[in-house]
Design a protein around this motif. Structure first.
Motif, PDB file in Angstrom:
ATOM      1  N   GLY A 194       0.840  -1.181   0.000  1.00 52.53           N
ATOM      2  CA  GLY A 194       0.000   0.000   0.000  1.00 52.53           C
ATOM      3  C   GLY A 194       0.887   1.246   0.000  1.00 52.53           C
ATOM      4  O   GLY A 194       2.102   1.173  -0.207  1.00 52.53           O
ATOM      5  N   ASN A 195       0.268   2.375   0.253  1.00 53.28           N
ATOM      6  CA  ASN A 195       0.986   3.646   0.253  1.00 53.28           C
ATOM      7  C   ASN A 195       1.728   3.830   1.567  1.00 53.28           C
ATOM      8  O   ASN A 195       1.122   4.105   2.595  1.00 53.28           O
ATOM      9  N   VAL A 196       3.051   3.699   1.553  1.00 54.74           N
ATOM     10  CA  VAL A 196       3.816   3.771   2.798  1.00 54.74           C
ATOM     11  C   VAL A 196       3.875   5.193   3.339  1.00 54.74           C
ATOM     12  O   VAL A 196       4.194   5.405   4.516  1.00 54.74           O
ATOM     13  N   ILE A 197       3.577   6.184   2.513  1.00 60.86           N
ATOM     14  CA  ILE A 197       3.550   7.570   2.980  1.00 60.86           C
ATOM     15  C   ILE A 197       2.469   7.759   4.034  1.00 60.86           C
ATOM     16  O   ILE A 197       2.593   8.580   4.945  1.00 60.86           O
ATOM     17  N   LEU A 198       1.404   6.973   3.950  1.00 64.14           N
ATOM     18  CA  LEU A 198       0.270   7.107   4.872  1.00 64.14           C
ATOM     19  C   LEU A 198       0.352   6.171   6.059  1.00 64.14           C
ATOM     20  O   LEU A 198      -0.546   6.177   6.904  1.00 64.14           O
ATOM     21  N   SER A 199       1.429   5.388   6.163  1.00 61.92           N
ATOM     22  CA  SER A 199       1.476   4.313   7.155  1.00 61.92           C
ATOM     23  C   SER A 199       2.075   4.701   8.485  1.00 61.92           C
ATOM     24  O   SER A 199       2.133   3.884   9.396  1.00 61.92           O
TER      25      SER A 199
ATOM     26  N   SER B 166       6.047   3.785  11.849  1.00 65.10           N
ATOM     27  CA  SER B 166       6.544   2.418  12.002  1.00 65.10           C
ATOM     28  C   SER B 166       7.311   1.928  10.783  1.00 65.10           C
ATOM     29  O   SER B 166       8.045   0.962  10.867  1.00 65.10           O
ATOM     30  N   ILE B 167       7.135   2.586   9.630  1.00 61.23           N
ATOM     31  CA  ILE B 167       7.833   2.126   8.440  1.00 61.23           C
ATOM     32  C   ILE B 167       8.866   3.137   7.955  1.00 61.23           C
ATOM     33  O   ILE B 167       9.383   3.012   6.864  1.00 61.23           O
ATOM     34  N   ILE B 168       9.153   4.154   8.751  1.00 59.22           N
ATOM     35  CA  ILE B 168      10.179   5.107   8.361  1.00 59.22           C
ATOM     36  C   ILE B 168      11.528   4.408   8.301  1.00 59.22           C
ATOM     37  O   ILE B 168      11.894   3.644   9.190  1.00 59.22           O
ATOM     38  N   ARG B 169      12.295   4.687   7.244  1.00 55.65           N
ATOM     39  CA  ARG B 169      13.555   3.980   7.040  1.00 55.65           C
ATOM     40  C   ARG B 169      14.593   4.397   8.069  1.00 55.65           C
ATOM     41  O   ARG B 169      14.704   5.556   8.435  1.00 55.65           O
ATOM     42  N   LYS B 170      15.361   3.453   8.524  1.00 57.14           N
ATOM     43  CA  LYS B 170      16.457   3.712   9.446  1.00 57.14           C
ATOM     44  C   LYS B 170      17.747   3.912   8.660  1.00 57.14           C
ATOM     45  O   LYS B 170      17.903   3.380   7.570  1.00 57.14           O
ATOM     46  N   PRO B 171      18.696   4.659   9.225  1.00 61.21           N
ATOM     47  CA  PRO B 171      19.969   4.826   8.528  1.00 61.21           C
ATOM     48  C   PRO B 171      20.692   3.492   8.387  1.00 61.21           C
ATOM     49  O   PRO B 171      20.529   2.592   9.204  1.00 61.21           O
ATOM     50  N   GLY B 172      21.518   3.382   7.365  1.00 57.49           N
ATOM     51  CA  GLY B 172      22.296   2.156   7.203  1.00 57.49           C
ATOM     52  C   GLY B 172      22.251   1.638   5.789  1.00 57.49           C
ATOM     53  O   GLY B 172      21.607   2.184   4.901  1.00 57.49           O
ATOM     54  N   THR B 173      22.931   0.526   5.598  1.00 58.01           N
ATOM     55  CA  THR B 173      23.122  -0.019   4.265  1.00 58.01           C
ATOM     56  C   THR B 173      21.822  -0.487   3.632  1.00 58.01           C
ATOM     57  O   THR B 173      21.592  -0.275   2.459  1.00 58.01           O
TER      58      THR B 173
ATOM     59  N   PHE C  62       5.452  11.557  -7.577  1.00 57.78           N
ATOM     60  CA  PHE C  62       5.961  12.847  -7.102  1.00 57.78           C
ATOM     61  C   PHE C  62       5.132  13.966  -7.723  1.00 57.78           C
ATOM     62  O   PHE C  62       4.983  14.046  -8.946  1.00 57.78           O
ATOM     63  N   VAL C  63       4.557  14.817  -6.864  1.00 58.74           N
ATOM     64  CA  VAL C  63       3.765  15.955  -7.335  1.00 58.74           C
ATOM     65  C   VAL C  63       4.730  17.084  -7.692  1.00 58.74           C
ATOM     66  O   VAL C  63       5.370  17.660  -6.812  1.00 58.74           O
ATOM     67  N   LYS C  64       4.839  17.389  -8.963  1.00 60.06           N
ATOM     68  CA  LYS C  64       5.891  18.283  -9.440  1.00 60.06           C
ATOM     69  C   LYS C  64       5.764  19.703  -8.912  1.00 60.06           C
ATOM     70  O   LYS C  64       6.753  20.289  -8.454  1.00 60.06           O
ATOM     71  N   ASP C  65       4.572  20.280  -8.945  1.00 52.82           N
ATOM     72  CA  ASP C  65       4.458  21.688  -8.555  1.00 52.82           C
ATOM     73  C   ASP C  65       4.540  21.906  -7.049  1.00 52.82           C
ATOM     74  O   ASP C  65       4.874  22.995  -6.596  1.00 52.82           O
ATOM     75  N   ARG C  66       4.261  20.849  -6.260  1.00 50.53           N
ATOM     76  CA  ARG C  66       4.340  20.978  -4.804  1.00 50.53           C
ATOM     77  C   ARG C  66       5.610  20.385  -4.217  1.00 50.53           C
ATOM     78  O   ARG C  66       5.919  20.574  -3.047  1.00 50.53           O
ATOM     79  N   GLY C  67       6.364  19.638  -5.036  1.00 50.35           N
ATOM     80  CA  GLY C  67       7.629  19.080  -4.578  1.00 50.35           C
ATOM     81  C   GLY C  67       7.493  18.052  -3.475  1.00 50.35           C
ATOM     82  O   GLY C  67       8.356  17.950  -2.602  1.00 50.35           O
ATOM     83  N   VAL C  68       6.402  17.243  -3.495  1.00 56.80           N
ATOM     84  CA  VAL C  68       6.185  16.236  -2.456  1.00 56.80           C
ATOM     85  C   VAL C  68       5.865  14.890  -3.105  1.00 56.80           C
ATOM     86  O   VAL C  68       5.388  14.824  -4.245  1.00 56.80           O
ATOM     87  N   ILE C  69       6.139  13.820  -2.367  1.00 54.82           N
ATOM     88  CA  ILE C  69       5.747  12.474  -2.791  1.00 54.82           C
ATOM     89  C   ILE C  69       4.377  12.177  -2.202  1.00 54.82           C
ATOM     90  O   ILE C  69       4.198  12.163  -0.989  1.00 54.82           O
ATOM     91  N   GLU C  70       3.404  11.957  -3.072  1.00 53.62           N
ATOM     92  CA  GLU C  70       2.043  11.670  -2.616  1.00 53.62           C
ATOM     93  C   GLU C  70       1.831  10.178  -2.354  1.00 53.62           C
ATOM     94  O   GLU C  70       1.117   9.787  -1.437  1.00 53.62           O
ATOM     95  N   ASN C  71       2.449   9.356  -3.186  1.00 55.26           N
ATOM     96  CA  ASN C  71       2.222   7.916  -3.086  1.00 55.26           C
ATOM     97  C   ASN C  71       3.538   7.187  -3.325  1.00 55.26           C
ATOM     98  O   ASN C  71       4.264   7.484  -4.271  1.00 55.26           O
ATOM     99  N   LYS C  72       3.829   6.258  -2.446  1.00 57.29           N
ATOM    100  CA  LYS C  72       5.040   5.454  -2.567  1.00 57.29           C
ATOM    101  C   LYS C  72       4.743   4.080  -2.000  1.00 57.29           C
ATOM    102  O   LYS C  72       4.101   3.946  -0.955  1.00 57.29           O
ATOM    103  N   GLY C  73       5.206   3.056  -2.695  1.00 53.54           N
ATOM    104  CA  GLY C  73       4.953   1.712  -2.190  1.00 53.54           C
ATOM    105  C   GLY C  73       5.736   0.663  -2.945  1.00 53.54           C
ATOM    106  O   GLY C  73       6.574   0.970  -3.799  1.00 53.54           O
ATOM    107  N   TYR C  74       5.450  -0.587  -2.607  1.00 46.80           N
ATOM    108  CA  TYR C  74       6.147  -1.729  -3.196  1.00 46.80           C
ATOM    109  C   TYR C  74       5.143  -2.825  -3.530  1.00 46.80           C
ATOM    110  O   TYR C  74       4.150  -3.034  -2.814  1.00 46.80           O
ATOM    111  N   PHE C  75       5.440  -3.545  -4.596  1.00 47.99           N
ATOM    112  CA  PHE C  75       4.832  -4.844  -4.882  1.00 47.99           C
ATOM    113  C   PHE C  75       5.962  -5.862  -4.990  1.00 47.99           C
ATOM    114  O   PHE C  75       7.101  -5.508  -5.327  1.00 47.99           O
ATOM    115  N   ALA C  76       5.645  -7.115  -4.722  1.00 44.93           N
ATOM    116  CA  ALA C  76       6.607  -8.190  -4.906  1.00 44.93           C
ATOM    117  C   ALA C  76       5.897  -9.390  -5.504  1.00 44.93           C
ATOM    118  O   ALA C  76       4.717  -9.623  -5.214  1.00 44.93           O
ATOM    119  N   GLY C  77       6.605 -10.127  -6.333  1.00 43.79           N
ATOM    120  CA  GLY C  77       6.049 -11.320  -6.936  1.00 43.79           C
ATOM    121  C   GLY C  77       6.837 -12.556  -6.538  1.00 43.79           C
ATOM    122  O   GLY C  77       8.052 -12.509  -6.380  1.00 43.79           O
TER     123      GLY C  77
END
Length: 316
Positions: free
Chosen positions: A9-14, A17-24, A294-309
């Protein structure tokens, strides 16, 4: 054989708990943790909508898994459509972007996993692109970056990394994969094509083998000081944009998918394990796609997510 499609789903809205931690392995952490978050949310939401509140719950021996006493049965919160099992089920009616397509820059990055056969990559490309465009309610993406298995850009300095990179991967398989991508670009489904972790020699050899050269080369220089000068020169001469990134080249390590879907405290309870019921068979991860709107005129990411198969061979 059953196809398995996992989604975050959209991780921006989650939430945090899903914010990325620093590291490799930041992208790997974001991907796996956001999958767990989405599994739990789907279990709670779909079970709560049933008359008895939790569906046909499968009893867990530890009494409290993922924050509540029992998980609902998989069929409550997953969906089987023909030969594909969606984990969790997806509400396609609520999918889509908030503004007109022209307001967005849509980027997708497709990771081919080392456990999957190269001859099936055209299928993976079509599946990943279909899911991303359906999720966002669009017909095309502006940029699709391909990450091939067995290729990295690591070394004590940029020159060593570039030298080692030249021996990695499989040139013939990579060029063969490029053909279907060129066709999709001709059909207007992809605006620009890109590659990840291609050093100077790898990039030069690919250019010589394909009809449409990459528009983008994305390099992870976390272990190097700079982009190698020969690569900078080649990219400039061939009008290829060089970008840096911090994605993991091992985004779905061996065993992670079974852990995510298993009966353990961090699992979704979908697979048969530890004497508990569930789907059975050998599960093989095949690809992961990361997408951003990415919303170009506002400079923000509205939707970001992953699928896996993945492929499940055996009893489903």
């Amino acid at each position: 054989m059953t196809r398995i499609v996992l989604s975050t789903g959209n991780v921006i809205l989650s939430g945090p708990s899903i914010i990325r931690k620093p590291g490799t392995y930041r992208s790997n952490f974001e991907f796996t943790n956001s999958l767990r978050t989405n599994f739990i949310a789907a279990q709670q939401d779909y079970a709560a909508a049933l008359p008895n509140g939790n569906g046909h719950a499968s009893h867990q021996p530890n009494g409290n898994v993922n924050g509540y006493n029992s998980r609902p049965a998989p069929e409550v919160w997953t969906a089987k459509e023909e030969d594909t099992l969606y984990i969790p089920r997806i509400d396609w009616e609520s999918a889509g972007l908030q503004e007109d397509r022209a307001q967005y820059e849509i980027t997708a990055k497709l990771f081919f996993l080392p456990t999957a056969p190269a001859e099936k990559r055209e299928i993976y490309i079509n599946d990943a692109l279909r899911l991303v465009t359906k999720e966002l309610g669009i017909s095309d993406v502006d940029l699709l970056i391909i990450s091939f298995p067995g290729i990295s850009f690591e070394g004590e300095c940029e020159f060593e990394a570039d030298r080692k990179n030249a021996t990695m991967g499989n040139d013939d398989e990579e060029a063969a994969t490029w053909g279907p991508l060129e066709k999709l670009q001709e059909q207007g489904k992809i605006g620009r094509l890109g590659v990840a972790e291609f050093g100077t020699e790898k990039l030069r050899r690919l250019i010589n083998k394909v009809k449409v050269r990459p528009a983008v080369d994305q390099i992870n220089i976390k272990n190097c000081c700079n982009v190698p000068p020969p690569l900078t020169k080649l990219a400039k001469n061939e009008n290829i944009e060089l970008l840096t990134h911090h994605d993991s080249t091992d985004i779905l390590p061996s065993g992670t998918l079974r852990e995510l879907l298993g009966q353990g405290s961090q699992g979704a309870g979908v697979l048969a394990d530890n004497g508990l019921s569930g789907i059975k068979g050998e599960i093989t991860p095949e690809w992961v796609v990361k997408y951003t709107a990415f919303v170009k005129d506002r400079g923000v990411i509205e939707n970001k997510g992953y699928f896996a198969g993945a492929e499940l061979a055996g009893e489903a």
